[in-house]
Enzyme design. Structure first.
Site, PDB file in Angstrom:
ATOM      1  N   GLY A   1      -7.193  -6.004  14.573  1.00 22.20           N
ATOM      2  CA  GLY A   1      -7.821  -7.061  15.379  1.00 22.20           C
ATOM      3  C   GLY A   1      -8.235  -6.420  16.680  1.00 22.20           C
ATOM      4  O   GLY A   1      -7.932  -5.468  17.123  1.00 22.20           O
TER       5      GLY A   1
ATOM      6  N   LYS B   1       8.911  -1.347   2.929  1.00 18.13           N
ATOM      7  CA  LYS B   1       8.203  -0.388   3.755  1.00 18.13           C
ATOM      8  C   LYS B   1       9.112   0.313   5.133  1.00 18.13           C
ATOM      9  O   LYS B   1       9.087   1.338   5.148  1.00 18.13           O
ATOM     10  CB  LYS B   1       6.910  -0.902   4.192  1.00 18.13           C
TER      11      LYS B   1
ATOM     12  N   ARG C   1       0.825  -1.196   0.077  1.00 20.64           N
ATOM     13  CA  ARG C   1       0.132  -0.016  -0.068  1.00 20.64           C
ATOM     14  C   ARG C   1       0.882   1.413  -0.011  1.00 20.64           C
ATOM     15  O   ARG C   1       0.356   2.376  -0.349  1.00 20.64           O
ATOM     16  CB  ARG C   1      -0.970   0.242   1.051  1.00 20.64           C
TER      17      ARG C   1
ATOM     18  N   ALA D   1      36.051  44.217  -9.974  1.00 20.98           N
ATOM     19  CA  ALA D   1      34.904  43.624 -10.474  1.00 20.98           C
ATOM     20  C   ALA D   1      34.638  43.337 -11.817  1.00 20.98           C
ATOM     21  O   ALA D   1      35.363  43.803 -12.866  1.00 20.98           O
ATOM     22  CB  ALA D   1      33.745  44.768 -10.001  1.00 20.98           C
TER      23      ALA D   1
ATOM     24  N   TYR E   1      28.451  31.193  -5.857  1.00 21.95           N
ATOM     25  CA  TYR E   1      28.695  29.898  -5.679  1.00 21.95           C
ATOM     26  C   TYR E   1      30.157  29.528  -5.344  1.00 21.95           C
ATOM     27  O   TYR E   1      31.018  29.997  -6.120  1.00 21.95           O
ATOM     28  CB  TYR E   1      28.319  29.264  -7.053  1.00 21.95           C
TER      29      TYR E   1
ATOM     30  N   SER F   1      32.673  42.425  -7.346  1.00 20.49           N
ATOM     31  CA  SER F   1      31.329  41.554  -7.801  1.00 20.49           C
ATOM     32  C   SER F   1      31.388  41.164  -8.934  1.00 20.49           C
ATOM     33  O   SER F   1      32.086  41.566  -9.745  1.00 20.49           O
ATOM     34  CB  SER F   1      30.407  42.718  -7.583  1.00 20.49           C
TER      35      SER F   1
ATOM     36  N   TYR G   1       6.479  -5.024  15.352  1.00 23.98           N
ATOM     37  CA  TYR G   1       6.361  -4.936  13.810  1.00 23.98           C
ATOM     38  C   TYR G   1       7.354  -3.914  13.504  1.00 23.98           C
ATOM     39  O   TYR G   1       7.281  -2.612  14.120  1.00 23.98           O
ATOM     40  CB  TYR G   1       4.757  -4.756  13.510  1.00 23.98           C
ATOM     41  N   GLY G   2       7.922  -4.059  12.438  1.00 23.73           N
ATOM     42  CA  GLY G   2       9.055  -2.833  11.953  1.00 23.73           C
ATOM     43  C   GLY G   2       8.092  -1.633  11.513  1.00 23.73           C
ATOM     44  O   GLY G   2       8.683  -0.724  11.457  1.00 23.73           O
TER      45      GLY G   2
HETATM   46  C1  UD1 Z   1      -1.714  -7.288  12.534  1.00 25.85           C
HETATM   47  C2  UD1 Z   1      -2.465  -8.144  13.738  1.00 25.85           C
HETATM   48  C3  UD1 Z   1      -3.718  -7.344  14.000  1.00 25.85           C
HETATM   49  C4  UD1 Z   1      -3.309  -5.841  14.571  1.00 25.85           C
HETATM   50  C5  UD1 Z   1      -2.342  -5.165  13.562  1.00 25.85           C
HETATM   51  C6  UD1 Z   1      -1.803  -4.128  14.130  1.00 25.85           C
HETATM   52  C7  UD1 Z   1      -2.056 -10.496  13.098  1.00 25.85           C
HETATM   53  C8  UD1 Z   1      -2.792 -11.706  12.486  1.00 25.85           C
HETATM   54  N1  UD1 Z   1      -2.807  -9.441  13.194  1.00 25.85           N
HETATM   55  O1  UD1 Z   1      -2.642  -7.361  11.457  1.00 25.85           O
HETATM   56  O2  UD1 Z   1      -4.372  -7.822  15.146  1.00 25.85           O
HETATM   57  O3  UD1 Z   1      -4.420  -5.014  14.958  1.00 25.85           O
HETATM   58  O4  UD1 Z   1      -1.286  -6.076  12.931  1.00 25.85           O
HETATM   59  O5  UD1 Z   1      -1.286  -3.295  13.053  1.00 25.85           O
HETATM   60  O6  UD1 Z   1      -0.846 -10.477  13.359  1.00 25.85           O
HETATM   61  N2  UD1 Z   1       4.613  -9.879   8.424  1.00 25.85           N
HETATM   62  C9  UD1 Z   1       5.618 -10.711   8.313  1.00 25.85           C
HETATM   63  N3  UD1 Z   1       5.356 -11.732   7.590  1.00 25.85           N
HETATM   64  C10 UD1 Z   1       4.147 -12.121   7.248  1.00 25.85           C
HETATM   65  C11 UD1 Z   1       3.112 -11.025   7.526  1.00 25.85           C
HETATM   66  C12 UD1 Z   1       3.283 -10.154   8.065  1.00 25.85           C
HETATM   67  O7  UD1 Z   1       6.720 -10.075   8.211  1.00 25.85           O
HETATM   68  O8  UD1 Z   1       4.078 -13.213   6.637  1.00 25.85           O
HETATM   69  C13 UD1 Z   1       5.006  -8.478   9.107  1.00 25.85           C
HETATM   70  C14 UD1 Z   1       4.603  -7.157   8.204  1.00 25.85           C
HETATM   71  O9  UD1 Z   1       5.844  -6.946   7.559  1.00 25.85           O
HETATM   72  C15 UD1 Z   1       4.140  -6.212   9.199  1.00 25.85           C
HETATM   73  C16 UD1 Z   1       3.683  -7.093  10.621  1.00 25.85           C
HETATM   74  O10 UD1 Z   1       4.267  -8.247  10.352  1.00 25.85           O
HETATM   75  O11 UD1 Z   1       5.521  -5.542   9.675  1.00 25.85           O
HETATM   76  C17 UD1 Z   1       2.138  -6.864  10.448  1.00 25.85           C
HETATM   77  O12 UD1 Z   1       1.550  -7.515   9.325  1.00 25.85           O
HETATM   78  P1  UD1 Z   1       0.230  -6.966   8.595  1.00 25.85           P
HETATM   79  O13 UD1 Z   1       0.142  -7.785   7.567  1.00 25.85           O
HETATM   80  O14 UD1 Z   1       0.425  -5.500   8.350  1.00 25.85           O
HETATM   81  O15 UD1 Z   1      -0.671  -7.351   9.765  1.00 25.85           O
HETATM   82  P2  UD1 Z   1      -2.103  -6.828   9.742  1.00 25.85           P
HETATM   83  O16 UD1 Z   1      -3.108  -7.126   8.986  1.00 25.85           O
HETATM   84  O17 UD1 Z   1      -2.020  -5.042   9.977  1.00 25.85           O
HETATM   85 MG    MG Z   2      -0.275  -3.890   9.301  1.00 25.15          MG
END
Ligand code: UD1
Ligand code: MG
Length: 449
Positions: free
Chosen positions: A142, A25, A18, A408, A351, A390, A102-103
Protein backbone atom coordinates in the site's frame (compact mmCIF):
# COMPACT_ATOMS: atom_id res chain seq x y z
CA UNK A 1 3.13 12.54 28.40
CA UNK A 2 2.10 10.34 31.34
CA UNK A 3 1.77 6.60 31.23
CA UNK A 4 -0.65 5.57 28.50
CA UNK A 5 -1.90 2.03 28.49
CA UNK A 6 -1.16 -0.05 25.42
CA UNK A 7 -2.90 -3.05 23.89
CA UNK A 8 -1.33 -4.96 21.06
CA UNK A 9 -3.24 -6.81 18.35
CA UNK A 10 -1.17 -9.17 16.22
CA UNK A 11 -2.81 -10.31 12.99
CA UNK A 12 -1.94 -13.87 12.07
CA UNK A 13 -5.08 -15.38 10.62
CA UNK A 14 -3.71 -15.62 7.10
CA UNK A 15 -2.86 -19.10 5.83
CA UNK A 16 0.26 -17.84 4.11
CA UNK A 17 -0.69 -19.67 0.93
CA UNK A 18 2.40 -18.45 -0.88
CA UNK A 19 4.64 -20.27 1.59
CA UNK A 20 3.21 -23.54 0.17
CA UNK A 21 3.16 -25.09 3.63
CA UNK A 22 0.84 -27.05 5.91
CA UNK A 23 2.05 -24.95 8.84
CA UNK A 24 0.61 -21.50 9.66
CA UNK A 25 3.02 -18.98 8.20
CA UNK A 26 3.91 -17.22 11.44
CA UNK A 27 5.08 -20.51 12.99
CA UNK A 28 7.87 -20.90 10.46
CA UNK A 29 11.05 -20.61 12.46
CA UNK A 30 13.88 -18.11 12.36
CA UNK A 31 17.02 -19.43 14.08
CA UNK A 32 14.93 -22.32 15.38
CA UNK A 33 12.08 -20.27 16.86
CA UNK A 34 8.62 -19.44 15.45
CA UNK A 35 8.79 -16.01 13.83
CA UNK A 36 5.81 -14.63 15.72
CA UNK A 37 7.59 -15.11 19.06
CA UNK A 38 10.24 -12.56 18.03
CA UNK A 39 7.49 -10.01 17.59
CA UNK A 40 5.84 -10.95 20.88
CA UNK A 41 9.21 -10.55 22.64
CA UNK A 42 9.69 -7.09 21.19
CA UNK A 43 6.19 -6.16 22.18
CA UNK A 44 6.79 -7.44 25.74
CA UNK A 45 9.40 -4.76 26.30
CA UNK A 46 6.64 -2.16 25.91
CA UNK A 47 4.93 -3.84 28.88
CA UNK A 48 1.48 -3.72 27.22
CA UNK A 49 -1.70 -4.18 29.23
CA UNK A 50 -3.15 -6.63 26.72
CA UNK A 51 -1.84 -8.71 23.83
CA UNK A 52 -4.30 -10.42 21.51
CA UNK A 53 -3.33 -12.61 18.57
CA UNK A 54 -5.89 -13.01 15.79
CA UNK A 55 -5.65 -16.55 14.41
CA UNK A 56 -7.45 -18.45 11.68
CA UNK A 57 -9.78 -21.40 12.27
CA UNK A 58 -8.00 -24.66 13.13
CA UNK A 59 -4.74 -23.01 14.05
CA UNK A 60 -4.46 -24.76 17.42
CA UNK A 61 -0.71 -25.08 17.13
CA UNK A 62 -0.46 -21.32 16.74
CA UNK A 63 -2.71 -20.64 19.75
CA UNK A 64 -0.48 -22.98 21.77
CA UNK A 65 2.72 -21.35 20.58
CA UNK A 66 1.61 -17.86 21.59
CA UNK A 67 0.10 -18.87 24.97
CA UNK A 68 -0.39 -17.39 27.52
CA UNK A 69 -1.41 -14.52 25.26
CA UNK A 70 -5.06 -14.41 24.32
CA UNK A 71 -6.12 -15.52 20.89
CA UNK A 72 -9.29 -14.80 19.01
CA UNK A 73 -10.39 -16.75 15.95
CA UNK A 74 -11.27 -14.88 12.79
CA UNK A 75 -13.55 -17.44 11.13
CA UNK A 76 -13.71 -15.76 7.76
CA UNK A 77 -10.76 -13.96 6.33
CA UNK A 78 -12.48 -10.77 5.28
CA UNK A 79 -9.53 -8.41 5.50
CA UNK A 80 -7.20 -6.74 7.98
CA UNK A 81 -9.90 -4.32 9.22
CA UNK A 82 -12.27 -7.23 9.87
CA UNK A 83 -9.47 -9.10 11.64
CA UNK A 84 -8.91 -6.23 14.08
CA UNK A 85 -12.67 -5.96 14.64
CA UNK A 86 -12.72 -9.57 15.96
CA UNK A 87 -10.88 -8.35 19.06
CA UNK A 88 -13.72 -6.03 20.03
CA UNK A 89 -15.00 -8.22 22.90
CA UNK A 90 -11.55 -8.85 24.30
CA UNK A 91 -10.67 -5.16 24.21
CA UNK A 92 -14.00 -3.91 25.48
CA UNK A 93 -13.51 -1.24 28.09
CA UNK A 94 -9.82 -0.91 27.32
CA UNK A 95 -8.65 2.70 27.47
CA UNK A 96 -5.37 3.39 25.81
CA UNK A 97 -3.51 2.96 22.53
CA UNK A 98 -3.89 -0.03 20.30
CA UNK A 99 -0.92 -1.19 18.27
CA UNK A 100 -1.80 -3.35 15.31
CA UNK A 101 1.07 -5.53 14.10
CA UNK A 102 1.32 -8.27 11.50
CA UNK A 103 2.65 -11.63 12.63
CA UNK A 104 4.58 -12.00 9.39
CA UNK A 105 6.65 -8.86 10.11
CA UNK A 106 8.65 -10.26 13.00
CA UNK A 107 11.80 -8.14 12.99
CA UNK A 108 10.18 -4.87 13.91
CA UNK A 109 12.33 -2.88 16.35
CA UNK A 110 11.31 -1.53 19.70
CA UNK A 111 12.64 1.88 18.62
CA UNK A 112 10.06 2.07 15.81
CA UNK A 113 7.23 1.10 18.13
CA UNK A 114 8.34 3.72 20.66
CA UNK A 115 8.56 6.33 17.90
CA UNK A 116 4.97 5.57 16.88
CA UNK A 117 3.71 5.94 20.41
CA UNK A 118 5.54 9.24 20.80
CA UNK A 119 4.08 10.67 17.57
CA UNK A 120 0.60 9.47 18.50
CA UNK A 121 0.74 11.59 21.64
CA UNK A 122 2.60 14.62 20.39
CA UNK A 123 -0.59 16.24 19.11
CA UNK A 124 -4.00 15.60 20.73
CA UNK A 125 -5.68 15.66 17.33
CA UNK A 126 -3.60 12.73 16.07
CA UNK A 127 -5.66 9.53 15.99
CA UNK A 128 -3.58 7.17 13.84
CA UNK A 129 0.15 6.65 13.20
CA UNK A 130 1.43 4.17 10.64
CA UNK A 131 4.93 2.96 9.88
CA UNK A 132 6.14 3.83 6.41
CA UNK A 133 9.24 2.59 4.63
CA UNK A 134 10.91 2.99 1.28
CA UNK A 135 11.55 -0.50 -0.10
CA UNK A 136 14.00 -1.12 -2.91
CA UNK A 137 11.06 -2.62 -4.79
CA UNK A 138 7.71 -1.09 -3.70
CA UNK A 139 5.90 -3.88 -5.55
CA UNK A 140 2.33 -4.32 -4.25
CA UNK A 141 2.63 -2.59 -0.90
CA UNK A 142 0.00 0.00 0.00
CA UNK A 143 1.20 3.56 -0.70
CA UNK A 144 1.22 6.41 1.81
CA UNK A 145 -0.33 9.58 0.45
CA UNK A 146 1.04 12.54 2.43
CA UNK A 147 0.23 16.28 2.61
CA UNK A 148 2.68 19.17 2.39
CA UNK A 149 2.70 19.55 6.17
CA UNK A 150 4.02 15.99 6.45
CA UNK A 151 0.76 14.53 7.73
CA UNK A 152 -0.71 11.36 6.33
CA UNK A 153 -3.77 11.75 4.13
CA UNK A 154 -4.54 8.17 3.11
CA UNK A 155 -3.18 4.68 2.61
CA UNK A 156 -4.06 3.44 -0.84
CA UNK A 157 -3.80 -0.26 -1.55
CA UNK A 158 -1.76 -1.05 -4.66
CA UNK A 159 -4.66 -2.63 -6.50
CA UNK A 160 -6.82 0.43 -5.90
CA UNK A 161 -4.10 2.98 -6.60
CA UNK A 162 -3.88 5.29 -9.60
CA UNK A 163 -0.71 5.41 -11.70
CA UNK A 164 0.39 8.57 -9.87
CA UNK A 165 -0.18 6.94 -6.50
CA UNK A 166 1.71 3.81 -7.56
CA UNK A 167 4.69 6.04 -8.33
CA UNK A 168 4.94 6.94 -4.60
CA UNK A 169 8.01 5.31 -3.04
CA UNK A 170 6.76 5.57 0.55
CA UNK A 171 4.93 2.35 1.44
CA UNK A 172 2.81 1.00 4.26
CA UNK A 173 4.66 -1.46 6.47
CA UNK A 174 1.37 -2.57 7.98
CA UNK A 175 2.17 -1.46 11.53
CA UNK A 176 -0.32 0.96 12.99
CA UNK A 177 -0.98 2.73 16.30
CA UNK A 178 -4.52 3.96 16.94
CA UNK A 179 -6.01 5.80 19.89
CA UNK A 180 -8.29 3.20 21.45
CA UNK A 181 -11.24 5.53 21.88
CA UNK A 182 -11.53 5.87 18.10
CA UNK A 183 -10.56 2.41 16.86
CA UNK A 184 -13.80 0.45 16.91
CA UNK A 185 -15.82 3.46 15.75
CA UNK A 186 -13.59 3.62 12.67
CA UNK A 187 -13.85 -0.12 12.10
CA UNK A 188 -17.66 0.08 12.19
CA UNK A 189 -17.54 2.47 9.29
CA UNK A 190 -15.14 0.84 6.83
CA UNK A 191 -16.59 -0.90 3.83
CA UNK A 192 -15.35 -3.47 1.37
CA UNK A 193 -16.03 -1.73 -1.88
CA UNK A 194 -12.52 -2.10 -3.27
CA UNK A 195 -10.44 -4.21 -5.64
CA UNK A 196 -10.08 -7.13 -3.21
CA UNK A 197 -13.58 -6.90 -1.72
CA UNK A 198 -11.95 -6.85 1.74
CA UNK A 199 -12.37 -4.68 4.83
CA UNK A 200 -9.08 -2.81 4.75
CA UNK A 201 -7.68 -1.64 8.07
CA UNK A 202 -5.80 1.01 6.14
CA UNK A 203 -9.08 2.75 5.29
CA UNK A 204 -9.25 4.13 8.81
CA UNK A 205 -6.67 6.77 7.85
CA UNK A 206 -8.99 8.48 5.37
CA UNK A 207 -11.90 8.04 7.82
CA UNK A 208 -10.01 9.79 10.59
CA UNK A 209 -9.25 12.70 8.24
CA UNK A 210 -12.91 13.00 7.34
CA UNK A 211 -13.70 13.39 11.04
CA UNK A 212 -11.20 16.22 11.39
CA UNK A 213 -8.62 14.04 13.13
CA UNK A 214 -4.95 13.89 12.13
CA UNK A 215 -2.89 10.95 10.93
CA UNK A 216 0.88 10.72 10.84
CA UNK A 217 3.62 8.28 9.94
CA UNK A 218 7.07 7.35 11.14
CA UNK A 219 9.67 5.70 8.92
CA UNK A 220 11.24 2.33 9.61
CA UNK A 221 14.11 0.59 7.85
CA UNK A 222 13.31 -2.04 5.25
CA UNK A 223 15.28 -4.70 7.16
CA UNK A 224 12.91 -4.46 10.14
CA UNK A 225 9.57 -4.02 8.40
CA UNK A 226 9.67 -6.26 5.36
CA UNK A 227 6.95 -8.90 5.46
CA UNK A 228 7.57 -12.62 5.10
CA UNK A 229 5.29 -13.92 2.38
CA UNK A 230 7.34 -16.47 0.43
CA UNK A 231 10.24 -18.74 1.33
CA UNK A 232 12.69 -16.31 -0.21
CA UNK A 233 11.57 -13.75 2.37
CA UNK A 234 11.98 -16.35 5.09
CA UNK A 235 15.55 -17.00 3.96
CA UNK A 236 16.24 -13.27 3.92
CA UNK A 237 14.89 -12.89 7.47
CA UNK A 238 16.94 -15.88 8.62
CA UNK A 239 20.07 -14.23 7.26
CA UNK A 240 19.28 -11.05 9.20
CA UNK A 241 18.63 -12.96 12.43
CA UNK A 242 21.86 -14.94 12.00
CA UNK A 243 23.73 -11.71 11.42
CA UNK A 244 22.39 -10.35 14.73
CA UNK A 245 23.19 -13.54 16.64
CA UNK A 246 26.74 -13.62 15.30
CA UNK A 247 27.22 -9.97 16.17
CA UNK A 248 25.99 -10.59 19.71
CA UNK A 249 28.41 -13.54 20.08
CA UNK A 250 31.35 -11.49 18.87
CA UNK A 251 30.41 -8.67 21.24
CA UNK A 252 30.19 -11.15 24.11
CA UNK A 253 33.78 -12.29 23.58
CA UNK A 254 33.40 -15.35 21.39
CA UNK A 255 35.90 -15.83 18.55
CA UNK A 256 34.27 -16.73 15.25
CA UNK A 257 37.01 -17.33 12.72
CA UNK A 258 34.60 -17.01 9.79
CA UNK A 259 31.31 -15.67 11.24
CA UNK A 260 29.26 -16.05 8.07
CA UNK A 261 29.66 -19.83 8.16
CA UNK A 262 28.47 -20.36 11.73
CA UNK A 263 24.76 -20.95 12.22
CA UNK A 264 23.34 -20.23 15.67
CA UNK A 265 20.02 -21.01 17.30
CA UNK A 266 18.06 -18.34 19.15
CA UNK A 267 18.95 -19.95 22.49
CA UNK A 268 22.62 -20.87 21.91
CA UNK A 269 24.59 -20.01 25.02
CA UNK A 270 28.35 -19.65 24.70
CA UNK A 271 30.83 -18.81 27.49
CA UNK A 272 33.96 -16.67 27.39
CA UNK A 273 37.08 -17.30 25.33
CA UNK A 274 35.42 -19.86 23.14
CA UNK A 275 36.83 -20.36 19.65
CA UNK A 276 34.42 -21.49 16.96
CA UNK A 277 36.00 -22.53 13.68
CA UNK A 278 34.28 -22.18 10.28
CA UNK A 279 31.21 -24.24 9.37
CA UNK A 280 29.59 -25.07 12.67
CA UNK A 281 25.84 -25.52 13.21
CA UNK A 282 24.04 -25.07 16.53
CA UNK A 283 20.55 -26.57 16.82
CA UNK A 284 18.32 -25.70 19.78
CA UNK A 285 19.40 -26.04 23.39
CA UNK A 286 23.20 -25.93 23.25
CA UNK A 287 25.29 -24.57 26.13
CA UNK A 288 29.02 -24.13 25.68
CA UNK A 289 31.31 -23.52 28.69
CA UNK A 290 34.29 -21.19 28.90
CA UNK A 291 37.46 -21.85 26.95
CA UNK A 292 35.92 -24.47 24.66
CA UNK A 293 37.21 -24.96 21.12
CA UNK A 294 34.75 -26.13 18.48
CA UNK A 295 36.50 -27.09 15.29
CA UNK A 296 34.99 -27.10 11.82
CA UNK A 297 31.97 -29.06 10.60
CA UNK A 298 30.32 -29.86 13.93
CA UNK A 299 26.57 -30.21 14.41
CA UNK A 300 25.12 -29.89 17.91
CA UNK A 301 21.65 -29.90 19.46
CA UNK A 302 20.44 -30.03 23.08
CA UNK A 303 23.97 -30.62 24.29
CA UNK A 304 26.10 -29.25 27.13
CA UNK A 305 29.81 -28.77 26.68
CA UNK A 306 31.96 -28.26 29.77
CA UNK A 307 34.75 -25.71 30.13
CA UNK A 308 37.92 -26.33 28.20
CA UNK A 309 36.53 -29.20 26.12
CA UNK A 310 37.55 -29.64 22.50
CA UNK A 311 34.97 -30.72 19.95
CA UNK A 312 35.52 -31.82 16.37
CA UNK A 313 36.31 -31.37 13.61
CA UNK A 314 33.34 -33.33 12.24
CA UNK A 315 31.62 -34.17 15.53
CA UNK A 316 27.91 -34.63 16.10
CA UNK A 317 26.40 -33.98 19.51
CA UNK A 318 22.79 -35.11 19.71
CA UNK A 319 20.18 -34.45 22.41
CA UNK A 320 21.32 -35.02 25.98
CA UNK A 321 24.98 -35.23 25.14
CA UNK A 322 26.90 -33.91 28.15
CA UNK A 323 30.59 -33.33 27.61
CA UNK A 324 32.67 -32.83 30.75
CA UNK A 325 35.39 -30.30 31.40
CA UNK A 326 38.46 -30.74 29.26
CA UNK A 327 37.04 -33.76 27.45
CA UNK A 328 37.91 -34.38 23.77
CA UNK A 329 35.39 -35.40 21.14
CA UNK A 330 37.12 -35.93 17.83
CA UNK A 331 36.31 -36.51 14.19
CA UNK A 332 33.32 -38.60 13.14
CA UNK A 333 32.21 -39.14 16.72
CA UNK A 334 28.49 -39.12 17.53
CA UNK A 335 27.31 -38.71 21.12
CA UNK A 336 23.65 -39.13 22.07
CA UNK A 337 22.04 -39.17 25.54
CA UNK A 338 25.40 -39.89 27.07
CA UNK A 339 27.82 -38.24 29.45
CA UNK A 340 31.50 -38.06 28.63
CA UNK A 341 33.06 -37.06 31.93
CA UNK A 342 35.91 -34.68 32.61
CA UNK A 343 39.12 -35.31 30.73
CA UNK A 344 37.81 -38.36 28.84
CA UNK A 345 38.80 -38.78 25.20
CA UNK A 346 36.72 -40.11 22.33
CA UNK A 347 38.86 -39.04 19.47
CA UNK A 348 37.92 -40.99 16.36
CA UNK A 349 35.04 -42.67 14.55
CA UNK A 350 32.85 -43.72 17.48
CA UNK A 351 29.22 -43.93 18.54
CA UNK A 352 28.53 -43.17 22.20
CA UNK A 353 24.78 -43.56 22.75
CA UNK A 354 22.89 -44.11 26.02
CA UNK A 355 25.86 -44.35 28.31
CA UNK A 356 28.58 -42.86 30.41
CA UNK A 357 32.28 -42.54 29.76
CA UNK A 358 33.96 -42.07 33.12
CA UNK A 359 36.46 -39.32 33.87
CA UNK A 360 39.79 -39.71 32.11
CA UNK A 361 38.73 -42.83 30.17
CA UNK A 362 40.04 -43.35 26.65
CA UNK A 363 37.76 -44.69 23.95
CA UNK A 364 39.74 -46.12 21.03
CA UNK A 365 39.00 -45.44 17.37
CA UNK A 366 35.91 -47.13 16.01
CA UNK A 367 34.33 -48.05 19.35
CA UNK A 368 30.58 -48.55 19.17
CA UNK A 369 28.13 -48.52 22.05
CA UNK A 370 25.60 -51.12 20.78
CA UNK A 371 22.66 -49.52 22.56
CA UNK A 372 19.73 -50.87 20.58
CA UNK A 373 18.58 -54.45 19.99
CA UNK A 374 15.75 -53.52 17.67
CA UNK A 375 13.30 -53.20 20.58
CA UNK A 376 14.85 -51.38 23.50
CA UNK A 377 17.70 -49.01 24.28
CA UNK A 378 20.14 -50.10 26.99
CA UNK A 379 22.90 -48.42 28.93
CA UNK A 380 26.67 -48.77 28.60
CA UNK A 381 28.82 -47.67 31.51
CA UNK A 382 32.55 -47.18 31.12
CA UNK A 383 34.32 -46.56 34.43
CA UNK A 384 36.78 -43.80 35.16
CA UNK A 385 40.22 -44.27 33.66
CA UNK A 386 39.19 -47.32 31.57
CA UNK A 387 40.81 -47.94 28.19
CA UNK A 388 38.74 -49.34 25.35
CA UNK A 389 40.83 -50.74 22.49
CA UNK A 390 40.03 -49.72 18.93
CA UNK A 391 37.20 -51.30 16.99
CA UNK A 392 35.41 -52.65 20.06
CA UNK A 393 31.68 -53.20 20.30
CA UNK A 394 30.22 -52.77 23.79
CA UNK A 395 26.87 -54.56 23.73
CA UNK A 396 24.48 -52.90 26.17
CA UNK A 397 23.47 -53.33 28.90
CA UNK A 398 27.08 -53.66 29.95
CA UNK A 399 29.51 -52.09 32.41
CA UNK A 400 33.27 -51.77 32.09
CA UNK A 401 34.93 -51.29 35.48
CA UNK A 402 37.12 -48.39 36.46
CA UNK A 403 40.67 -48.68 35.16
CA UNK A 404 39.85 -51.79 33.09
CA UNK A 405 41.33 -52.44 29.66
CA UNK A 406 39.41 -53.91 26.74
CA UNK A 407 41.55 -55.42 23.99
CA UNK A 408 41.13 -54.04 20.48
CA UNK A 409 38.49 -55.63 18.32
CA UNK A 410 36.55 -57.07 21.24
CA UNK A 411 32.82 -57.67 21.29
CA UNK A 412 32.00 -57.20 24.96
CA UNK A 413 28.72 -58.72 26.12
CA UNK A 414 29.49 -59.29 29.83
CA UNK A 415 30.51 -56.85 32.52
CA UNK A 416 34.24 -56.31 33.07
CA UNK A 417 35.60 -55.88 36.62
CA UNK A 418 37.59 -52.88 37.78
CA UNK A 419 41.22 -52.96 36.63
CA UNK A 420 40.76 -56.22 34.68
CA UNK A 421 41.79 -56.95 31.08
CA UNK A 422 39.03 -58.29 28.85
CA UNK A 423 39.66 -59.59 25.36
CA UNK A 424 36.77 -61.04 23.40
CA UNK A 425 37.80 -61.92 19.86
CA UNK A 426 39.03 -64.91 17.85
CA UNK A 427 42.36 -66.19 19.21
CA UNK A 428 45.31 -65.53 16.92
CA UNK A 429 47.04 -68.66 15.60
CA UNK A 430 50.31 -68.97 13.70
CA UNK A 431 51.65 -71.74 11.40
CA UNK A 432 55.39 -71.28 10.94
CA UNK A 433 56.64 -71.15 7.32
CA UNK A 434 53.17 -71.98 6.00
CA UNK A 435 53.01 -69.07 3.56
CA UNK A 436 56.35 -69.84 1.93
CA UNK A 437 55.49 -73.56 1.52
CA UNK A 438 52.08 -72.65 0.12
CA UNK A 439 53.61 -70.46 -2.59
CA UNK A 440 56.19 -73.14 -3.47
CA UNK A 441 53.39 -75.70 -3.92
CA UNK A 442 51.43 -73.42 -6.17
CA UNK A 443 54.47 -72.64 -8.34
CA UNK A 444 55.19 -76.37 -8.74
CA UNK A 445 51.60 -77.05 -9.81
CA UNK A 446 51.79 -74.33 -12.48
CA UNK A 447 55.06 -75.67 -13.98
CA UNK A 448 53.73 -79.25 -14.01
CA UNK A 449 50.85 -78.27 -16.34
C1 UD1 B 1 -1.17 -5.19 3.98
C2 UD1 B 1 -1.63 -3.73 3.92
C3 UD1 B 1 -0.73 -2.97 2.95
C4 UD1 B 1 0.71 -3.10 3.38
C5 UD1 B 1 1.11 -4.57 3.55
C6 UD1 B 1 2.46 -4.66 4.22
C7 UD1 B 1 -4.04 -3.76 4.29
C8 UD1 B 1 -5.36 -3.64 3.67
N1 UD1 B 1 -3.00 -3.67 3.48
O1 UD1 B 1 -1.38 -5.75 2.71
O2 UD1 B 1 -1.09 -1.61 2.93
O3 UD1 B 1 1.55 -2.46 2.46
O4 UD1 B 1 0.19 -5.28 4.38
O5 UD1 B 1 2.90 -5.99 4.26
O6 UD1 B 1 -3.94 -3.90 5.52
N2 UD1 B 1 -4.79 -10.99 8.07
C9 UD1 B 1 -5.72 -11.52 8.94
N3 UD1 B 1 -7.03 -11.59 8.53
C10 UD1 B 1 -7.44 -11.12 7.33
C11 UD1 B 1 -6.48 -10.58 6.45
C12 UD1 B 1 -5.17 -10.52 6.85
O7 UD1 B 1 -5.38 -11.92 10.04
O8 UD1 B 1 -8.63 -11.23 7.06
C13 UD1 B 1 -3.39 -10.91 8.51
C14 UD1 B 1 -2.46 -11.77 7.68
O9 UD1 B 1 -2.31 -13.03 8.29
C15 UD1 B 1 -1.17 -10.99 7.72
C16 UD1 B 1 -1.64 -9.54 7.82
O10 UD1 B 1 -2.95 -9.59 8.31
O11 UD1 B 1 -0.39 -11.29 8.86
C17 UD1 B 1 -1.57 -8.79 6.51
O12 UD1 B 1 -2.43 -9.37 5.57
P1 UD1 B 1 -2.06 -9.50 4.04
O13 UD1 B 1 -3.19 -10.14 3.32
O14 UD1 B 1 -0.71 -10.08 3.90
O15 UD1 B 1 -2.04 -7.95 3.63
P2 UD1 B 1 -1.29 -7.34 2.39
O16 UD1 B 1 -2.07 -7.56 1.17
O17 UD1 B 1 0.13 -7.78 2.43
MG1 MG C 1 1.28 -9.43 3.43
Amino acid sequence: MGKRKTAVVVLAAGKGTRMKSEMPKVLHPLAGRPMILYLLDTVASLAPERVVVVVGPEMHSLAQAVAPHDTVVQHQRLGTGHAVATTRDLLRGFEGDVLVLYGDTPLLSIATLEAMRAVLWRDPRTAVVVVGFRPRDPAEYGRLVTANDGSLVAVVEYRDASATQRAIGLCNAGVMAVKGEHLFGFLDRIGNDNAKGEYYLTDIVALAQSQGLRCAYVEGGEAEVFGINVRRDLARAEALVQERLRGAMLDAGVTLIDPATVHFCFDTHVGHDVIIHPYVVFGPGVRVGDGVEIRSFCHMERAMIGAGACIGPYARLRPEAVIGEGAHIGNFVEVKKATVEAGAKVNHLSYIGDGRVGAGANIGAGTIFCNYDGYAKSFTDVGAGAFIGSNSALVAPVAIGAGAIVGAGSVITKNVSDHALAVARGTQMEMPDWARLHRARKEAERKGK
